[in-house]
Design a protein around this motif. Sequence first.
Motif, mmCIF file in Angstrom:
data_model
loop_
_atom_site.group_PDB
_atom_site.id
_atom_site.type_symbol
_atom_site.label_atom_id
_atom_site.label_comp_id
_atom_site.label_asym_id
_atom_site.label_seq_id
_atom_site.Cartn_x
_atom_site.Cartn_y
_atom_site.Cartn_z
ATOM 1 N N TRP B 41 0.726 -1.113 0.191
ATOM 2 C CA TRP B 41 0.152 0.067 0.140
ATOM 3 C C TRP B 41 0.957 1.245 0.155
ATOM 4 O O TRP B 41 1.312 1.718 1.012
ATOM 5 C CB TRP B 41 -1.074 -0.194 1.320
ATOM 6 C CG TRP B 41 -1.914 1.025 1.363
ATOM 7 C CD1 TRP B 41 -2.254 2.000 0.309
ATOM 8 C CD2 TRP B 41 -2.637 1.590 2.415
ATOM 9 N NE1 TRP B 41 -3.319 2.941 0.719
ATOM 10 C CE2 TRP B 41 -3.636 2.439 1.926
ATOM 11 C CE3 TRP B 41 -2.746 1.145 3.723
ATOM 12 C CZ2 TRP B 41 -4.335 3.186 2.861
ATOM 13 C CZ3 TRP B 41 -3.731 1.880 4.481
ATOM 14 C CH2 TRP B 41 -4.398 2.629 3.870
ATOM 15 N N ALA B 46 -1.994 5.887 -3.412
ATOM 16 C CA ALA B 46 -2.315 5.356 -2.105
ATOM 17 C C ALA B 46 -3.536 6.080 -1.326
ATOM 18 O O ALA B 46 -4.083 5.501 -0.416
ATOM 19 C CB ALA B 46 -0.959 5.464 -1.189
ATOM 20 N N LEU B 47 -3.803 7.264 -1.669
ATOM 21 C CA LEU B 47 -4.845 8.042 -1.036
ATOM 22 C C LEU B 47 -6.179 7.918 -1.651
ATOM 23 O O LEU B 47 -7.207 8.631 -1.418
ATOM 24 C CB LEU B 47 -4.295 9.300 -0.590
ATOM 25 C CG LEU B 47 -3.381 9.525 0.416
ATOM 26 C CD1 LEU B 47 -2.446 10.586 0.192
ATOM 27 C CD2 LEU B 47 -3.683 9.627 1.731
ATOM 28 N N TYR B 331 6.240 8.013 11.191
ATOM 29 C CA TYR B 331 5.527 9.259 10.778
ATOM 30 C C TYR B 331 5.947 9.739 9.443
ATOM 31 O O TYR B 331 4.751 9.945 8.457
ATOM 32 C CB TYR B 331 5.628 10.282 12.127
ATOM 33 C CG TYR B 331 4.688 11.494 11.677
ATOM 34 C CD1 TYR B 331 3.677 11.565 12.020
ATOM 35 C CD2 TYR B 331 5.582 12.641 11.273
ATOM 36 C CE1 TYR B 331 2.773 12.740 11.941
ATOM 37 C CE2 TYR B 331 4.773 13.883 11.129
ATOM 38 C CZ TYR B 331 3.464 13.690 11.505
ATOM 39 O OH TYR B 331 2.801 15.015 11.304
ATOM 40 N N LEU B 332 6.940 9.975 9.312
ATOM 41 C CA LEU B 332 7.460 10.611 7.852
ATOM 42 C C LEU B 332 7.014 9.699 7.014
ATOM 43 O O LEU B 332 6.398 10.123 5.657
ATOM 44 C CB LEU B 332 8.820 10.928 7.920
ATOM 45 C CG LEU B 332 9.314 11.951 9.060
ATOM 46 C CD1 LEU B 332 10.694 12.287 8.920
ATOM 47 C CD2 LEU B 332 8.415 13.483 8.525
ATOM 48 N N THR B 333 7.246 8.551 7.029
ATOM 49 C CA THR B 333 7.227 7.274 5.841
ATOM 50 C C THR B 333 5.516 7.211 5.534
ATOM 51 O O THR B 333 5.206 7.309 4.338
ATOM 52 C CB THR B 333 7.790 5.986 6.383
ATOM 53 O OG1 THR B 333 8.985 6.305 6.834
ATOM 54 C CG2 THR B 333 7.747 4.848 5.146
ATOM 55 N N PHE B 335 3.208 9.554 6.480
ATOM 56 C CA PHE B 335 2.386 10.760 6.279
ATOM 57 C C PHE B 335 2.787 11.659 5.250
ATOM 58 O O PHE B 335 2.318 12.537 4.946
ATOM 59 C CB PHE B 335 1.860 11.385 7.636
ATOM 60 C CG PHE B 335 0.887 10.491 8.330
ATOM 61 C CD1 PHE B 335 -0.516 10.231 7.856
ATOM 62 C CD2 PHE B 335 1.341 9.841 9.623
ATOM 63 C CE1 PHE B 335 -1.284 9.558 8.467
ATOM 64 C CE2 PHE B 335 0.295 9.131 10.199
ATOM 65 C CZ PHE B 335 -1.073 9.056 9.827
ATOM 66 N N ARG B 336 4.203 11.388 5.244
ATOM 67 C CA ARG B 336 4.780 12.287 4.205
ATOM 68 C C ARG B 336 5.069 11.666 2.905
ATOM 69 O O ARG B 336 4.756 12.272 1.782
ATOM 70 C CB ARG B 336 6.043 12.957 4.706
ATOM 71 C CG ARG B 336 6.886 14.208 3.962
ATOM 72 C CD ARG B 336 7.810 14.757 4.700
ATOM 73 N NE ARG B 336 8.948 14.203 4.469
ATOM 74 C CZ ARG B 336 9.948 14.688 5.018
ATOM 75 N NH1 ARG B 336 10.192 16.002 5.546
ATOM 76 N NH2 ARG B 336 11.119 14.054 4.822
ATOM 77 N N ALA B 337 5.780 10.378 2.988
ATOM 78 C CA ALA B 337 5.940 9.565 1.559
ATOM 79 C C ALA B 337 4.630 9.024 1.407
ATOM 80 O O ALA B 337 4.928 8.353 0.047
ATOM 81 C CB ALA B 337 7.119 8.838 2.156
ATOM 82 N N ASN B 338 3.595 8.881 2.103
ATOM 83 C CA ASN B 338 2.473 8.360 1.610
ATOM 84 C C ASN B 338 2.839 6.728 1.448
ATOM 85 O O ASN B 338 2.076 6.024 0.820
ATOM 86 C CB ASN B 338 1.758 8.515 0.432
ATOM 87 C CG ASN B 338 1.202 10.190 0.447
ATOM 88 O OD1 ASN B 338 1.052 10.427 1.409
ATOM 89 N ND2 ASN B 338 1.627 10.827 -0.620
ATOM 90 N N ASP B 339 3.793 6.157 2.120
ATOM 91 C CA ASP B 339 4.120 4.631 2.062
ATOM 92 C C ASP B 339 3.683 4.073 3.274
ATOM 93 O O ASP B 339 4.232 3.683 4.116
ATOM 94 C CB ASP B 339 5.745 4.556 2.041
ATOM 95 C CG ASP B 339 6.145 3.218 1.640
ATOM 96 O OD1 ASP B 339 5.405 2.309 1.753
ATOM 97 O OD2 ASP B 339 7.266 3.009 1.273
ATOM 98 N N LYS B 342 5.156 0.498 4.334
ATOM 99 C CA LYS B 342 6.472 0.522 4.892
ATOM 100 C C LYS B 342 6.422 1.172 6.372
ATOM 101 O O LYS B 342 6.808 0.782 7.184
ATOM 102 C CB LYS B 342 7.395 1.077 4.089
ATOM 103 C CG LYS B 342 8.962 0.960 4.582
ATOM 104 C CD LYS B 342 9.983 1.381 3.883
ATOM 105 C CE LYS B 342 10.367 0.467 2.654
ATOM 106 N NZ LYS B 342 11.138 1.008 1.704
#
Lengths: 420, 373
Positions: B41, B46-47, B331-333, B335-339, B342
């Motif tokens: 996902w 992704a969104l 958090y960054l992976t 909500f920022r990278a949309n991954d 992972k």
Amino acid sequence: MKNSLAKLLFVVAAVAMLGALPAQAASNLSGDLEIFSWWAGDEGPALEALIDIYKKENPNVNVINATVTGGSGVNAKSVLKTRMLGGNPPDSFQVHAGQELIGTWVKADRMEDLTPIFKANGWMEAFPKGLIKLIGTDKGIWSVPVNIHRSNVMWFVPANLKKWGVEAPKTWDEFFTVAETLKAKGVVPLALAQNWTANHLWESVALAALGADKWDALWSGDLAFDSADGVKVWELFGKVLKYTNSDATSLSWQQATDMVVDGRAAFNVMGDWAAGYMATTKKLAPGSGFAWSASPDTTGEFMFLADSFGLPKGAPHRDNAVAWLKVLGSLEGSDTFNPIKGSISARLDSDLSKYNAYGQSAAADFGKDRIVGSLAHGVTANEGFMNDFASVMEMFLKSRNAQAAAKASQQIAVKNGIAK
Amino acid sequence: MREVSRDRMKAVIALLPSVILIGVFVYGFIGNTVWISLTDWRGGAALSENPVKNFVGFENYVELFTGFLDGRFRQDLVNAVYYSILLLAGAVGIGMFIAILLDRKPRGEDFLRTVFLYPMSLSFIVTGTIWRWLLAPQGGVNILPTYLGGEPLHFQWLSSMKTVLVFDWQNLFPIILYAAAFVFIVLGLGKLRRDPGRAFKRYLVPGVVLGAVVWLFGDLLPRALFMEETHGFNLATLGIILATIWQYSGYTMALYLAGFNGISQDLMDAARLDGASDFDYYVHVAIPMLKPITISAVIILSHISLKMFDLIFAMTGPDNAATGHPALNMYLTTFRANDFAKGAAIAIVLFLVAGTFIIPYLVASYRQRRNAR
């Protein structure tokens, strides 16, 4: 007889128009409008001014100003993502124009095409063509830009340069000569701050090393990051880094700007919010107290970033949101908002007398320069790439290995669907 | 008999809602996160409203530990270990020391207790901001010596790029086995006094053999990475550890102080009569008696060290990998990278690491209760 009839008709028409005017100005929209943004602190008043215009035109609409604080929207973006995934979109939300919007929300098929609104309001001519290309895809135009910031600006204090006997360099080669002189005098040649400002510096250096065409080619996938050109960027960047302060990672961008103002450093490459900071907070006069030039080797190129608002599919109050977008794109909205925010208008016909000396110079450049998108501020690459690029940058700051950084950039570009 | 079962019924009914809620909102969501971590996902769509998720097995985990681009996660993991060890040592040690000093009932003890406990009432984000200023390279702590006429320090508390205790991630498998051998030997030494035979058979001999085998044949183990990747203890994390210890040593102090106050005066007097000095009293009597307090302090602090997030965010920012932490990376992976996949995998790794702190404790306390019965 005929004449008086015409006069009478004219009077009737005039009366009718006078009567009709207020009715036209006050729309019959009602209900709520939820505006989602991260403009709280310093940027709050500018947003409030826009909302005031909207309220005057649509007195019956209840505006909900939903801001989530946090620099460059770190927190707001994650709140927005949970809301969208939960099926509860706001009516209109702030997003950096470009791939940050397109690579996330447009790709997920969550946004409405705004081309009809652009055409109906004559915005296709009001905004520069290069800009519209960067906020749109072949399927449509996806956001209304509210402001334009320039990213490739180099700041300095003219009096200090005179004291040290140097001049602002036009190219990086000139910079390296000047930097040696400065170093000998114990001055930091280029002030740098925490890691996102390294990304910010990188894009200006990359634009200098590649030129506008190859820069664009990088993002369309026509030029590989690990090609000879791509490696050259990292090599030049590594060379530039040698002239920066060693405590960079623990400084904020304002502190790096302070170094220039205090005379501890000579130059700083930062976006033009630095002009607002120096003019408003530091009370320096633009042009004499502080001065600027395009970052070395990028004269005639305008690297932009823009805040914009889009229209999510399934917005609960769509008509109110459309009216909001019209305010944002209008000349009045633009020229009210930007002087307060310290940015320039995206429109070509803005009233320059409302802006300070820096704003006027930037607006003039925006009209004639080649416009390219910024990486560090979400125009050229999607969020996945930007997140991974932060890691690559981290790796490079530690190892200073240009080959490895170029290879890693290519890998993340492939992974995030930019390169083929 | 009937009365008893009715009581039981009532208890079950009373507990049922919370059992169901915890079942769904804790264990159900843990299960869901495990499932997400086994999918792909991520990416552009992704969104979207119905994101496509395909089962990919343990690919995300393999990538985190051996992938070319996930060096950052590995550095974060190493950091988390150092954060935990130093925070535990610092906060428990200093907290205990202050508690001992206050236990001697100095004048103004109440006031001092409040002073030491106060940092805990601040939120991490406030602590982080204060310490960020204090540790600024050209100010704060570094200019303290100038008040005494000295030269300012140049230590870069938060921005140092220096790394000590460096090891190569390539050797991941030998390192894990060495660690296991080390744990065996430590456990064995701990049990040596009570049951030497079992200690040798179960712990010491296998530990030494394992260590020796890895030392001799470790080169035959597969490499985790195809290239060298070094990780170590970044000096820039010192500033963050300092702030955390500052915030939490007051808390351990309060725990210990309550414990010391609970020890009866008779015991102290008896120790004195036997000729124990103050030092002997604390080392041989008071501190061993407070073992439960030490254990709970360790568990709570290790938990906190695994959740470090806001402090790092405030002090060095999200993109400073030298001081990163898996929680921040997650958090960054996500909500920022949309991954999302992972991000879920990182969350599960953290969950397992937290488990390694808590499960031994649960097992030990469960055994204790069974033995007591």
